[in-house]
Design a protein around this motif. Structure first.
Motif, PDB file in Angstrom:
ATOM      1  N   UNK A 579       0.834  -1.212   0.000  1.00 43.96           N
ATOM      2  CA  UNK A 579       0.000   0.000   0.000  1.00 43.96           C
ATOM      3  C   UNK A 579       0.869   1.262   0.000  1.00 43.96           C
ATOM      4  N   UNK A 580       1.938   1.256   0.843  1.00 44.91           N
ATOM      5  CA  UNK A 580       2.824   2.421   0.928  1.00 44.91           C
ATOM      6  C   UNK A 580       3.531   2.683  -0.400  1.00 44.91           C
ATOM      7  N   UNK A 581       3.787   1.598  -1.155  1.00 43.25           N
ATOM      8  CA  UNK A 581       4.546   1.727  -2.403  1.00 43.25           C
ATOM      9  C   UNK A 581       3.641   1.856  -3.629  1.00 43.25           C
ATOM     10  N   UNK A 582       2.361   2.086  -3.400  1.00 38.20           N
ATOM     11  CA  UNK A 582       1.396   2.100  -4.503  1.00 38.20           C
ATOM     12  C   UNK A 582       1.746   3.141  -5.560  1.00 38.20           C
ATOM     13  N   UNK A 583       2.293   4.264  -5.135  1.00 35.98           N
ATOM     14  CA  UNK A 583       2.606   5.332  -6.086  1.00 35.98           C
ATOM     15  C   UNK A 583       4.048   5.261  -6.570  1.00 35.98           C
ATOM     16  N   UNK A 584       4.757   4.242  -6.128  1.00 34.70           N
ATOM     17  CA  UNK A 584       6.130   4.024  -6.623  1.00 34.70           C
ATOM     18  C   UNK A 584       6.222   2.592  -7.114  1.00 34.70           C
ATOM     19  N   UNK A 585       5.663   2.396  -8.365  1.00 37.16           N
ATOM     20  CA  UNK A 585       5.490   1.033  -8.865  1.00 37.16           C
ATOM     21  C   UNK A 585       6.825   0.295  -9.040  1.00 37.16           C
ATOM     22  N   UNK A 586       7.881   1.056  -9.377  1.00 37.38           N
ATOM     23  CA  UNK A 586       9.166   0.361  -9.565  1.00 37.38           C
ATOM     24  C   UNK A 586       9.672  -0.208  -8.236  1.00 37.38           C
ATOM     25  N   UNK A 587       9.426   0.523  -7.126  1.00 41.34           N
ATOM     26  CA  UNK A 587       9.820   0.015  -5.809  1.00 41.34           C
ATOM     27  C   UNK A 587       8.898  -1.113  -5.377  1.00 41.34           C
ATOM     28  N   UNK A 588       7.627  -0.978  -5.745  1.00 42.86           N
ATOM     29  CA  UNK A 588       6.660  -2.034  -5.443  1.00 42.86           C
ATOM     30  C   UNK A 588       7.081  -3.343  -6.117  1.00 42.86           C
ATOM     31  N   UNK A 589       7.540  -3.223  -7.370  1.00 45.47           N
ATOM     32  CA  UNK A 589       7.995  -4.415  -8.090  1.00 45.47           C
ATOM     33  C   UNK A 589       9.196  -5.066  -7.386  1.00 45.47           C
ATOM     34  N   UNK A 590      10.172  -4.223  -6.972  1.00 44.42           N
ATOM     35  CA  UNK A 590      11.363  -4.765  -6.285  1.00 44.42           C
ATOM     36  C   UNK A 590      10.949  -5.556  -5.058  1.00 44.42           C
ATOM     37  N   UNK A 591      10.023  -4.996  -4.261  1.00 49.25           N
ATOM     38  CA  UNK A 591       9.579  -5.665  -3.044  1.00 49.25           C
ATOM     39  C   UNK A 591       8.870  -6.982  -3.362  1.00 49.25           C
ATOM     40  N   UNK A 592       7.875  -6.924  -4.316  1.00 49.16           N
ATOM     41  CA  UNK A 592       7.100  -8.137  -4.625  1.00 49.16           C
ATOM     42  C   UNK A 592       7.962  -9.199  -5.290  1.00 49.16           C
ATOM     43  N   UNK A 593       8.920  -8.773  -6.119  1.00 48.70           N
ATOM     44  CA  UNK A 593       9.820  -9.744  -6.763  1.00 48.70           C
ATOM     45  C   UNK A 593      10.633 -10.503  -5.706  1.00 48.70           C
ATOM     46  N   UNK A 594      11.188  -9.766  -4.699  1.00 52.01           N
ATOM     47  CA  UNK A 594      11.971 -10.399  -3.637  1.00 52.01           C
ATOM     48  C   UNK A 594      11.083 -11.323  -2.803  1.00 52.01           C
ATOM     49  N   UNK A 595       9.836 -10.863  -2.577  1.00 50.92           N
ATOM     50  CA  UNK A 595       8.879 -11.690  -1.829  1.00 50.92           C
ATOM     51  C   UNK A 595       8.609 -12.991  -2.580  1.00 50.92           C
ATOM     52  N   UNK A 596       8.402 -12.900  -3.926  1.00 52.77           N
ATOM     53  CA  UNK A 596       8.124 -14.087  -4.732  1.00 52.77           C
ATOM     54  C   UNK A 596       9.316 -15.047  -4.726  1.00 52.77           C
ATOM     55  N   UNK A 597      10.523 -14.490  -4.759  1.00 50.85           N
ATOM     56  CA  UNK A 597      11.722 -15.332  -4.737  1.00 50.85           C
ATOM     57  C   UNK A 597      11.798 -16.131  -3.430  1.00 50.85           C
ATOM     58  N   UNK A 598      11.390 -15.468  -2.325  1.00 50.29           N
ATOM     59  CA  UNK A 598      11.447 -16.157  -1.032  1.00 50.29           C
ATOM     60  C   UNK A 598      10.347 -17.212  -0.906  1.00 50.29           C
ATOM     61  N   UNK A 599       9.145 -16.854  -1.338  1.00 47.51           N
ATOM     62  CA  UNK A 599       8.006 -17.769  -1.179  1.00 47.51           C
ATOM     63  C   UNK A 599       7.015 -17.502  -2.305  1.00 47.51           C
ATOM     64  N   UNK A 600       6.766 -18.523  -3.164  1.00 49.67           N
ATOM     65  CA  UNK A 600       5.902 -18.351  -4.328  1.00 49.67           C
ATOM     66  C   UNK A 600       4.435 -18.134  -3.949  1.00 49.67           C
TER      67      UNK A 600
END
Length: 823
Positions: A579-600
């Motif tokens: 939610x905090x990163x909603x207006x910074x999609x590139x940062x949102x992607x970095x976070x979700x990508x790392x999350x996906x790498x840890x746990x699908x």
């Protein structure tokens, strides 16, 4: 009398301005001695370890303590006392005078000997062990050397030991040996054999023996030191070998050292393996150019076989030295204590080896404070006069005076130790000279701790002139050394003048941290993008403070920020971060990508969102995401990929959705990659796909070449070859056909090889089975018949029995075996 200033001169020794330290220190014997010599003059003195015996020109003998106080007085004669002799015990004394009187008496007993001769008696020497009854002997020396022995009825019997070579002027008795000097030289007599064992002639016979007398002293029982004029001889008494004796004495004397001195010798004394020489000096006056008496010298020399090495040399200021002759000086010493007494008619000076206190005095005088401090530390148990702390403080003051402020401050650590009062005193001293910075790095921080005011004073000094130094101190010093509030306010005041100063801001953040105002510290760290921000958050668990600062953290260091957020999901939820990163999609992607790498599966609700994020910011990871995710909607993904013309991703999605023919068509038409098409067909392993692939490729010679090279192992090549049109030119056709044949031969060889392996394995297994079946089967009393359920083996082993055992381990008595028609 001479002038008072000369008498009370304190220049007892003349020291050069050189760096060499003197060996001896000098002290004038005062008290009773001063009183005696004001009215009388000293003529001789003898030293015992317990007391001193002083003879005067007016015939008095005084017993003194070592400080020069009079303990006893004897009126011996109205004229000059020539010699005083003591035995080793100090209980008997012998005295002779210029009028021929000789007295030997006990200081603590009534026994006494009196004799008056018709000539002056220059010397007397009592036996060293006179106190013993069978050694009641003494010698006197005038024109003859007489030995007195007490015999029957306590009568003293004299006997002549030597005569005829002039007056006897010096005698020294040691053990069983007597050495004496007359006008001709020095003789030594062995009292056991009553034989004279040597004669050492004097070198310079031009000198009057009464003006330049011989000096004798025994270093030990067998070593005699002779000084006469300016010549020194050291003689050793040795035993003669039996074969050499004949009618010779059983001992002889060897001169082991012999050398000349610069001046005339007035006295000698041993000092370990060195020699102390009292010298009479004459010099030419610069004003009158007339020869006059100079101050006597006391030298320490190291004897060498034919010369000597001067160790030290001091000129002594004794009262009335201008009027004295060589014979007026005497040197006496106390064995075992290294005490030397210089006797002149109007003065007695004591010289003794310098101790560690004297050594430290000299070092301090020469401003060698470092060496003085080291010497005091080494000898701290033996020094009495000095204290290590006092020397250290003097050293610090000396360094400050020289301007070596850093070294002075460094020495404070070692010298001041845990003394807080001295530390505070030194800090104020450094403040007065404007050198608080110099001492700051050496201030104690633990055991002891100084008053907070001291540390605050130093910090204010740095804050006024050196922000970097101030920041360093704040980092190094524990926060409890000073009043944090005062320093924070001082920093805030300085920031008003320079709001963007990074050093001050960073230091203020550290001060807030010490004061547990972590929120304020975090704001400053984030503003400065400081590397310690993550450490601060972890250390003090500040996750509640960063809920609205996630974008700032990600902007500063996205990798560290994402790792920290994912490691602490329980404190900051995934939904909150997204939610905090909603207006910074590139940062949102970095976070979700790392999350996906840890746990699908954890962020499955965001997989649909991630399709567009990957498509926009990270195309290379889109296909791996589509392959690994089981939650993303395929239709949505296909739509996005088709919109963006992502061929590979579209092919994968089509094949995953079961539309393999469209996927293959796309590979062929869009990518025009025959190898990829063949690879895709291989993966799908579908005959219809191969048919489509052949149909599409049949009019494209390059595609036919690719198919011919790769199709042989999956589809019969004849199907392709039959469909090739007559006359079509196909690149590298021959090579392709050769490869097909080679692949075919290889397949045949592989089949034959596999067949051989199968046959060999089958045969091996058959043999193994046969061996296994041929093995015996263990039958014991526990096995039962499957039919009658009784033990297979009979109770009596001697009886015959028949048992049938099957490979399945079922056992039967033969008679219990079911007949063939029994089910």
């Amino acid at each position: 009398q001479e002038t008072k200033s000369n008498e009370e001169s304190t220049d007892e020794s003349e020291e050069d301005e050189s760096e060499e330290e003197p060996k001896l220190k000098y002290e004038r014997l005062s008290n009773g001695v001063t009183e005696i010599l004001q009215k009388d003059a000293a003529s001789c003195m003898t030293v015992h370890e317990k007391f001193l015996a002083l003879g005067t020109h007016y015939g008095k003998v005084y017993l003194l303590d070592v400080q020069g106080n009079i303990t006893q007085k004897f009126d011996v004669s109205p004229v000059k006392i020539n010699q005083i002799s003591l035995d080793e015990s100090g209980e008997h004394i012998g005295v002779c005078s210029e009028d021929g009187k000789v007295q030997v008496f006990g200081l603590y007993s009534t026994e006494e000997f009196h004799e008056t001769f018709d000539c002056p008696i220059k010397i007397v020497a009592v036996h060293p062990h006179f106190v013993r009854s069978h050694f009641k002997q003494f010698v006197t020396g005038g024109k003859k050397l007489l030995l007195y022995e007490r015999g029957w009825m306590n009568r003293w019997k004299p006997s002549v030991l030597h005569e005829g070579e002039g007056n006897i002027r010096n005698v020294k008795w040691r053990g069983h040996l007597i050495a004496w000097a007359n006008n001709m030289g020095v003789k030594i007599l062995d009292m056991i054999s009553k034989q004279r064992i040597t004669n050492v002639p004097r070198d310079d016979i031009s000198l009057r023996p009464d003006m330049y007398p011989c000096s004798l002293c025994w270093k030990d029982n067998l070593t005699l030191i002779i000084g006469w004029g300016n010549s020194v001889k050291i003689c050793s008494v040795k035993e003669r070998h039996a074969s050499e004796m004949r009618d010779l004495p059983n001992r002889y004397v060897e001169i082991v050292f012999q050398f000349d001195t610069e001046f005339y010798i007035s006295g000698l004394a041993p000092l370990c393996d060195q020699l102390v020489i009292l010298s009479y000096v004459k010099e030419i006056s610069e004003k009158t150019e007339v020869e006059c008496c100079a101050r006597p010298r006391l030298d320490i020399v190291q004897p060498l076989p034919e010369s000597c090495e001067e160790i030290s040399s001091d000129a002594l200021t004794v009262r009335g030295f201008q009027e004295n002759e060589c014979r007026d000086y005497h040197l006496e010493y106390s064995e075992g204590e290294s005490l030397f007494y210089i006797i002149s008619p109007r003065d007695v000076v004591m010289a003794k080896e310098r101790d560690q206190d004297d050594h430290i005095d000299w070092l301090l005088e020469k401003k060698k404070y470092e060496e003085a401090l080291m010497a005091a530390e080494i000898s701290q148990k033996t020094i009495k006069k000095h204290k290590i702390l006092d020397i250290g403080l003097a050293y610090i003051n000396h360094l400050v005076e020289k301007g070596e402020y850093d070294l002075a401050a460094r020495k404070c650590q070692k010298i001041l130790g845990k003394n807080t009062e001295l530390w505070e005193f030194e800090v104020y001293k450094f403040k007065e000279i404007g050198q608080l910075k110099a001492i700051s790095r050496y201030l104690p921080r633990r055991d002891p701790v100084l008053k907070p005011l001291i540390y605050e004073m130093v910090l204010h000094e740095f804050l006024e002139s050196d922000y970097e130094g101030f920041a360093t101190l704040i980092k190094e010093w524990p926060g409890d050394l000073y009043n944090n509030t005062i320093i924070v306010q001082a920093v805030v005041d300085h920031l008003k003048k320079d709001p963007q100063n990074r050093t001050l801001l960073q230091t203020l953040a550290e001060l807030y941290t010490y004061d547990q105002r972590y929120g304020k510290a975090l704001e400053i760290y984030l503003t400065l993008r400081h590397k310690d921000v993550f450490q601060l958050i972890h250390k003090h668990n500040l996750f509640s403070s960063i809920r609205d600062k996630i974008v700032l953290l990600m902007d500063f260091d996205s990798e560290k920020a994402v790792d920290m957020l994912l490691d602490n999901e329980d404190k900051i939820s995934i939904d909150r971060v997204v939610e905090e990163l909603e207006h910074r999609r590139e940062l949102q992607h970095v976070y979700l990508h790392k999350l996906f790498k840890r746990d699908h599966h954890k962020g499955q609700r965001y997989h649909e969102k991630q399709i567009s994020l990957y498509a926009e910011y990270d195309r290379p990871n889109l296909l791996p995401f589509l392959r690994d995710s089981t939650h993303c909607p395929l239709e949505k993904a296909l739509e996005i990929c088709q919109q963006r013309n992502f061929v590979e991703e579209t092919v994968y999605l089509l094949s995953r959705m079961g539309n393999s023919r469209s996927a293959l068509k796309m590979i062929m038409e869009e990518l025009q990659d025959v190898d990829k098409a063949i690879e895709f067909a291989k993966e799908q392993d579908d005959g219809e796909l191969w048919e489509d692939l052949i149909l599409y490729s049949i009019d494209k010679p390059p595609f036919i070449t690719g198919l011919l090279n790769n199709i042989g192992t999956h589809v019969d090549p004849i199907l392709l070859i039959h469909r090739i049109k007559e006359g079509m030119e196909i690149p590298n056709l021959r090579d392709s056909l050769v490869k097909i044949l080679q692949d075919y031969n290889l397949q045949i060889l592989l089949r034959e090889g596999c067949k051989k392996i199968l046959v060999a394995d089958s045969l091996s297994l058959l043999k193994k089975m046969h061996r296994t079946q041929m093995k015996g089967v263990l039958v014991d009393e526990e096995n039962i018949c499957e039919s009658c359920l009784s033990p297979v083996l009979p109770s009596d082993a001697s009886k015959s029995f028949n048992v049938v055992v099957f490979h399945c381990r079922h056992m039967f008595h033969k008679e219990c075996l079911p007949v063939s028609n029994t089910v």
